[in-house]
Design a protein around this motif. Structure first.
Motif, mmCIF file in Angstrom:
data_model
loop_
_atom_site.group_PDB
_atom_site.id
_atom_site.type_symbol
_atom_site.label_atom_id
_atom_site.label_comp_id
_atom_site.label_asym_id
_atom_site.label_seq_id
_atom_site.Cartn_x
_atom_site.Cartn_y
_atom_site.Cartn_z
ATOM 1 N N ASP A 105 -11.361 13.245 -25.324
ATOM 2 C CA ASP A 105 -12.437 14.192 -25.597
ATOM 3 C C ASP A 105 -13.262 13.714 -26.792
ATOM 4 O O ASP A 105 -12.721 13.411 -27.852
ATOM 5 C CB ASP A 105 -11.859 15.578 -25.865
ATOM 6 N N GLY A 106 -14.549 13.601 -26.595
ATOM 7 C CA GLY A 106 -15.441 13.186 -27.669
ATOM 8 C C GLY A 106 -15.619 11.682 -27.803
ATOM 9 O O GLY A 106 -16.430 11.224 -28.601
ATOM 10 N N VAL A 107 -14.880 10.892 -27.034
ATOM 11 C CA VAL A 107 -15.012 9.441 -27.088
ATOM 12 C C VAL A 107 -16.204 9.039 -26.231
ATOM 13 O O VAL A 107 -16.308 9.426 -25.077
ATOM 14 C CB VAL A 107 -13.729 8.741 -26.574
ATOM 15 N N ALA A 119 0.816 -1.220 0.000
ATOM 16 C CA ALA A 119 0.000 0.000 0.000
ATOM 17 C C ALA A 119 0.852 1.274 0.000
ATOM 18 O O ALA A 119 0.424 2.311 -0.512
ATOM 19 C CB ALA A 119 -0.940 0.006 1.197
ATOM 20 N N GLN A 120 2.054 1.179 0.522
ATOM 21 C CA GLN A 120 2.922 2.360 0.586
ATOM 22 C C GLN A 120 3.353 2.831 -0.806
ATOM 23 O O GLN A 120 3.810 3.953 -0.967
ATOM 24 C CB GLN A 120 4.161 2.071 1.458
ATOM 25 N N HIS A 121 3.177 2.005 -1.810
ATOM 26 C CA HIS A 121 3.571 2.365 -3.174
ATOM 27 C C HIS A 121 2.456 3.063 -3.949
ATOM 28 O O HIS A 121 2.690 3.567 -5.043
ATOM 29 C CB HIS A 121 4.007 1.122 -3.955
ATOM 30 N N ILE A 122 1.251 3.084 -3.398
ATOM 31 C CA ILE A 122 0.116 3.704 -4.085
ATOM 32 C C ILE A 122 0.243 5.224 -3.987
ATOM 33 O O ILE A 122 0.417 5.770 -2.904
ATOM 34 C CB ILE A 122 -1.220 3.231 -3.484
ATOM 35 N N LYS A 123 0.163 5.868 -5.132
ATOM 36 C CA LYS A 123 0.272 7.332 -5.192
ATOM 37 C C LYS A 123 -0.881 7.884 -6.027
ATOM 38 O O LYS A 123 -1.421 7.194 -6.891
ATOM 39 C CB LYS A 123 1.594 7.727 -5.829
ATOM 40 N N SER A 124 -1.224 9.112 -5.783
ATOM 41 C CA SER A 124 -2.285 9.742 -6.567
ATOM 42 C C SER A 124 -1.781 10.066 -7.975
ATOM 43 O O SER A 124 -0.581 10.212 -8.201
ATOM 44 C CB SER A 124 -2.772 11.014 -5.879
ATOM 45 N N VAL A 125 -2.718 10.159 -8.897
ATOM 46 C CA VAL A 125 -2.378 10.491 -10.281
ATOM 47 C C VAL A 125 -2.201 12.009 -10.375
ATOM 48 O O VAL A 125 -3.071 12.762 -9.923
ATOM 49 C CB VAL A 125 -3.494 10.019 -11.236
ATOM 50 N N PRO A 126 -1.094 12.462 -10.962
ATOM 51 C CA PRO A 126 -0.866 13.905 -11.078
ATOM 52 C C PRO A 126 -1.961 14.601 -11.894
ATOM 53 O O PRO A 126 -2.475 14.036 -12.874
ATOM 54 C CB PRO A 126 0.479 14.003 -11.821
ATOM 55 N N THR A 127 -2.297 15.799 -11.503
ATOM 56 C CA THR A 127 -3.325 16.585 -12.182
ATOM 57 C C THR A 127 -2.999 16.765 -13.660
ATOM 58 O O THR A 127 -3.898 16.721 -14.504
ATOM 59 C CB THR A 127 -3.463 17.968 -11.501
ATOM 60 N N THR A 128 -1.734 16.944 -13.975
ATOM 61 C CA THR A 128 -1.350 17.132 -15.379
ATOM 62 C C THR A 128 -1.657 15.900 -16.220
ATOM 63 O O THR A 128 -2.071 16.019 -17.380
ATOM 64 C CB THR A 128 0.145 17.480 -15.508
ATOM 65 N N LEU A 129 -1.499 14.720 -15.643
ATOM 66 C CA LEU A 129 -1.815 13.496 -16.384
ATOM 67 C C LEU A 129 -3.309 13.401 -16.641
ATOM 68 O O LEU A 129 -3.746 13.017 -17.724
ATOM 69 C CB LEU A 129 -1.318 12.264 -15.628
ATOM 70 N N TRP A 130 -4.124 13.748 -15.635
ATOM 71 C CA TRP A 130 -5.580 13.735 -15.831
ATOM 72 C C TRP A 130 -5.974 14.680 -16.953
ATOM 73 O O TRP A 130 -6.865 14.371 -17.757
ATOM 74 C CB TRP A 130 -6.317 14.121 -14.551
ATOM 75 N N ALA A 131 -5.334 15.839 -17.031
ATOM 76 C CA ALA A 131 -5.635 16.802 -18.090
ATOM 77 C C ALA A 131 -5.307 16.206 -19.458
ATOM 78 O O ALA A 131 -6.071 16.374 -20.416
ATOM 79 C CB ALA A 131 -4.859 18.093 -17.863
ATOM 80 N N GLU A 132 -4.183 15.497 -19.555
ATOM 81 C CA GLU A 132 -3.804 14.865 -20.821
ATOM 82 C C GLU A 132 -4.793 13.769 -21.205
ATOM 83 O O GLU A 132 -5.171 13.644 -22.374
ATOM 84 C CB GLU A 132 -2.394 14.284 -20.724
ATOM 85 N N VAL A 133 -5.217 12.986 -20.244
ATOM 86 C CA VAL A 133 -6.186 11.927 -20.504
ATOM 87 C C VAL A 133 -7.499 12.529 -21.001
ATOM 88 O O VAL A 133 -8.094 12.038 -21.967
ATOM 89 C CB VAL A 133 -6.415 11.058 -19.248
#
Length: 47
Positions: free
Chosen positions: A35-37, A16-30
């Motif tokens: 978009d539109g899918v 569990a110590q290896h779990i990290k949140s996804v960076p905001t910049t990556l969410w923006a890229e995703v």
């Protein structure tokens, strides 16, 4: 698929110590890439 999900579950519990949140910049890229899918969340998953 279920075997892989079981593996992930066990690994996440064990490390569990290896779990990290996804960076905001990556969410923006995703969001930009998808978009539109359109998807049907009720459609059955296939192997």
């Amino acid at each position: 698929m279920s075997e892989f999900l079981s593996f992930l579950e066990k690994d996440m519990k064990k490390n569990a110590q290896h779990i990290k949140s996804v960076p905001t910049t990556l969410w923006a890229e995703v969001k930009e890439l998808t978009d539109g899918v359109e998807i049907d969340l009720d459609a059955p998953l296939t192997d």
